[in-house]
Structures are given as C-alpha cells and as structure tokens.
Scaffold this active site. Structure first.
Site, short mmCIF file in Angstrom:
data_model
loop_
_atom_site.label_atom_id
_atom_site.label_comp_id
_atom_site.label_asym_id
_atom_site.label_seq_id
_atom_site.Cartn_x
_atom_site.Cartn_y
_atom_site.Cartn_z
N LYS A 51 0.84 -1.19 0.00
CA LYS A 51 0.00 0.00 0.00
C LYS A 51 0.88 1.24 0.00
CE LYS A 51 -3.98 1.95 2.56
NZ LYS A 51 -4.82 1.78 3.76
N SER A 95 -9.72 2.46 3.04
CA SER A 95 -8.86 3.20 2.14
C SER A 95 -7.99 2.30 1.26
CB SER A 95 -7.94 4.12 2.96
OG SER A 95 -7.05 3.35 3.79
N SER A 111 -9.83 -0.22 7.16
CA SER A 111 -9.32 -0.03 5.81
C SER A 111 -8.66 -1.23 5.18
CB SER A 111 -8.32 1.14 5.80
OG SER A 111 -8.99 2.37 6.04
#
EC number: 6.3.5.7
Length: 499
Positions: A80, A155, A179
């Site tokens: 990420k 997210s 997330s």
C-alpha cells in the site's frame, strides 16, 4: 489469464520450493497480468518491474545453490502506497507527496526484502488513508474487479483490488477504522488487522497513530497467517511495538475434525445487528453463523452497549490525530512546494499555499474537524469525551470476552456501492465502518473473510478476538473458510478479462 495466478500464496510457495516454477516466471506472470488489466482496475500507483525481477532472480539463484530461504521467498507482493519504500515513489495517494522517494524502508518492507519476496509495486488508496472507497485518491479511484462501476472499498481499495483480480497473491494494507477489512469484504478477499502493536508501524505514514495497524491482504486465511507471521515482532523503532511476537502459526496446526470449534463460544453482538444492513449481507452472515454452530461452536448473544457510540468517538479521535500528524506536511521538508502567487513569500504563506494545493477535500475536512476538536474551548467536551467512550468500549469488549472466545459480525453493512453514490454525503460514507471501528478503538485483532455473494457481489464476515489472541481468530477463520467452501475470489469476473 495464467492459471498459476489463481493459486494461493502457500501453493505458489510449495511449487517454488519443489522446483516446479521459478520466482522469475511467477513474478513475470504477475507483471504481465498487471500490464494486461490494471488499466481497468487502477490498483497500482507505481509498478517496479525491474526491482521485482531482480529480487526474483536472486531468489532463484540462492535456491539453486541449496541455501535455506523463508517459506514465502519468491512469492510476489504489493505494498500500500502509504508504507514507505526506499527509492520507490511513496505518495499516500496525495498530491502533496507526488514524486517523493523515501530514503529508508518501513520495518515491514525491510522484513519482506529480507525474506526475498519480490515487491511488484505500490497500490492505490484514499488520500492519507482517509476514505472508504478510494474515491479520495488524488490519482483517481481503483475499481472493484467484480463490477468496475463500483468501489473496491477503502482506504486500501488498491491492495484488495490487486489481490482480488489475481494481479498479486499477497499485499500489505493499513487499517485505522476498517481499511483492510472493509475492502476485503467488498472484493471477496481476506483481510486481517493484527493486534495493535503486533506489527511495527515504523514507516507507515501516520494517519491516526493510536489506531493505525499494518496487516495482510490475501485470498485465503492460510496466506494471511503466513504473511502476518513474517511481519510480526518487536521493533525498537516503534514505541508501540509489543515486546513479544504475537504467535499465529499454531492456528495451522489444528487437527482434522468434524467439530474443530467444539468447546468454543462465539458471540453475536446485539449492537452490531438490526436496521441498516442489506438483506443479502444478513442472509449470508446468518448462514455463516449456522456453519459455526455445525463446527461445534456455541453461539451466544452478547451486548456491548457503548458500541452505539463507537463510530462517533472514532470520528472525533481520528481527526484529532490527523490534525496533529499531517502538520508535518508544510512544503519545507519533503513533497511538493507551492509559493503564493501574490504577497510575500514566507514560511507561513508557503505552508498555506502548499497545503491548499496538495491536500484534497476529505483531508482538509478532517484536519479542520480535528483542529476544532483539539481547540481550547472544545478539547474536553469533544476529544476528552471521545477518549472516555473509547475506554468504555474497551471495557465492554473485556466483559464480552469473559463470556465468549471470539465474536462475529458482518464486515460491512452492505455490498460495494457505485461510484459517486456517497461522495457528497460524508456521514453515509463514514457509516461503512460501523462494524469495524470497535476493534481499532480497543486494539484487538479482527479478520474479514468472504461469506458469499449478494446479487453477484461479495459479502464478508468479521471475526474479532481478544488482544494478542490472533491465532484464535485465525483458527476460527480457517475452520469457517473450509466449511463455507466458497470459491471466492475465483468466481470473480476479472478472472475472464482479456486485454
């Protein structure tokens, strides 16, 4: 699509060890898949083909020499883009960090490199991890591989979309209020938030430091266990890192049995049910609960009254920490620098111009809210009150875990929604986290795994265990995954996509 990519990370690792494939072949297959379909999914913000293939070639060389390697060595992984990687662009999905190349690696990246997993690239996210859809990424949203008109969650939608569409078997995410778990639920993948402190946060660009946690995004529970084991352990660079490693591999050692959960009590939280949940989500959740009962678990209804206030406490604590953490992005030290078009060029005016141009609307909204919450006249009434609610949530969970071994809930209230559906209604967007937030407030481990399909879209079930009982959580997850017998994400339409 190369059929090799449909295998789990554990299966790929076995094939690598047995000499059936090479890491270069596997990594190239992932890179080819990314080149073929990421134009549709937009899971990646940066692809590092050269670096990944160099690591893969090194793995093959070392393995051919007969040297001992980590069990996952040679299996590709994505990271990420709010987890720093030395010399590779790390933007946190924000224009303010456009083009920034960190001078160091996050601890989890160091561990991945030491274990020789090729890092194929950095995945998309809501700006600074603020969102539930990736629509707040400064570089455009990622798409759900089940339906590209729908969000992949947030997210960490990029990591979940990359794993769910077979671009990589493993990815890293961060979980502040759900997330990792919420994107996993809506993409038919597996996502885990370890116990707070089990995995070092050093090198994760902070959103809300008391809530953030790095964790695995995978296609199977076994893969999540293997990846968390690699990531876990004490880190002198992280003051919140637990002194002892949280052990998870014992979850894989459960003997075969028709009743593997016999003697275990599984809780249903009254406050995480009722109105607001889509019919298909509830139906799949109830079927999963029936499977838990068939596996020998005793189902117990429990009550955590303060969960009713957890969402509101979170959305006071989190922006307060956001306001503090994002103060470092000032146009002086790293990232973009914007000078005012008019008036004097001072530190104050450069900071104002840089933050105005570099931050998106959701980040600005949370900074303003957090600054308001922390102001002298509001600190005790808002932030102080939210901290007290957090303590009460922790006490409710302690009381619950004195009665049950784990508790379960739907991972999300609904399936993936269409792009734009909630962009103009922040409150509706925030409600996506209603089931996932309590685990972050309490620091407990939580896992989301697929529970079925509702009108062709994935749903998820969440398993929450006491702090440092990650192995217990995974044990339940493994048993339930096997009992459900689902073929997710193998049924994903992205499997059939062509360039």
């Amino acid at each position: 699509m190369n059929k090799l990519l449909m295998k789990s990370a554990a299966e790929m690792a076995d094939m690598l060890r047995n000499g059936e494939i090479t890491s270069v072949e596997l990594t190239q297959a992932c890179l080819d898949r990314i080149a073929e379909i990421d134009g549709k999914v937009h899971a990646f913000l940066h692809v590092d083909a050269q670096g990944a293939l160099a690591t893969a070639a090194e793995v093959d060389k070392v393995r051919a020499a007969g040297e001992e390697l980590h069990p996952l060595a040679g299996v590709p992984i994505a990271v990420k883009d709010n987890i720093v990687t030395r010399g590779v662009p790390t933007t946190a999905g924000s224009k303010i960090l456009e083009g920034w190349k960190p001078p160091y690696d996050a601890t989890v990246v160091e561990k991945i490199k030491a274990a020789k997993l090729p890092i194929v690239g950095k995945t998309n996210l809501d700006e600074f991890a603020m969102g539930s859809s990736t629509e707040h990424s400064a570089y455009g949203p990622s798409k759900n591989p089940w339906d590209t008109e729908r969000i992949p969650g947030g997210s960490g939608g990029g990591s979940a979309a990359a794993v769910g569409s077979f671009m990589v078997p493993l990815a890293l995410g961060t979980d502040t209020g759900g997330s990792i778990r919420q994107p996993a639920a809506v993409t038919g993948t597996v996502g885990a938030k370890p116990t707070y402190g089990a995995v070092s946060r050093y090198g994760a660009i902070a959103m809300a430091s008391s809530l953030d946690q790095i964790g695995p995004v995978t296609r199977t529970v076994e893969d999540a266990i293997l990846l968390q084991d690699l990531l876990s352990g004490n880190d002198v660079h992280d003051s919140t890192s637990l002194a002892e490693k949280v052990e998870v591999l014992s979850a894989l050692e459960v003997a075969e049995s028709s009743k593997p959960l016999a003697g275990m009590k599984v809780g249903l939280v009254k406050e995480l049910g009722g109105e607001g949940y889509e019919t298909g989500v509830v139906e799949n959740f109830n079927k999963a609960v029936d499977k838990l009962r068939d596996l020998g678990a005793e189902i117990v209804e429990i009550s955590c009254p303060t969960f009713e206030y957890a969402l509101w406490a979170y959305y006071l604590i989190m922006p307060a920490e956001v306001s503090s953490n994002l103060a470092r992005f000032d146009g002086m030290r790293y990232g973009i620098r914007v000078e005012p078009k008019e008036g004097p060029v001072t530190a104050e005016t450069v900071m104002a111009a840089t933050r105005a141009a570099g931050f998106g609307p959701e980040v600005k909204r949370r900074i303003i809210l957090g600054t308001h919450v922390l102001s002298a006249g509001n600190f005790d009434a808002f932030y102080g009150a939210a901290l007290r609610v957090r303590t009460l949530v922790q006490r409710d969970l302690d009381a619950a875990f004195s009665k049950v071994d784990v508790f379960v809930s739907p991972s999300t209230p609904g399936v993936a929604f269409k792009f734009g559906e909630k962009m103009n209604d922040p409150l509706a967007m925030y409600l996506n986290d209603v089931t996932t937030i309590p685990a972050n407030l309490a620091g407990t481990p939580a896992l989301s795994l697929p529970s079925g399909l509702s009108e062709g879209l994935p749903t998820g079930i969440q398993i929450v265990a006491p702090a440092q009982e990650d192995a217990r959580m995974y044990r339940v997850g493994l048993a339930l995954e096997k009992a459900l017998g689902l073929e997710l994400p193998q049924d994903c339409p992205a499997k059939e996509w062509e360039k």
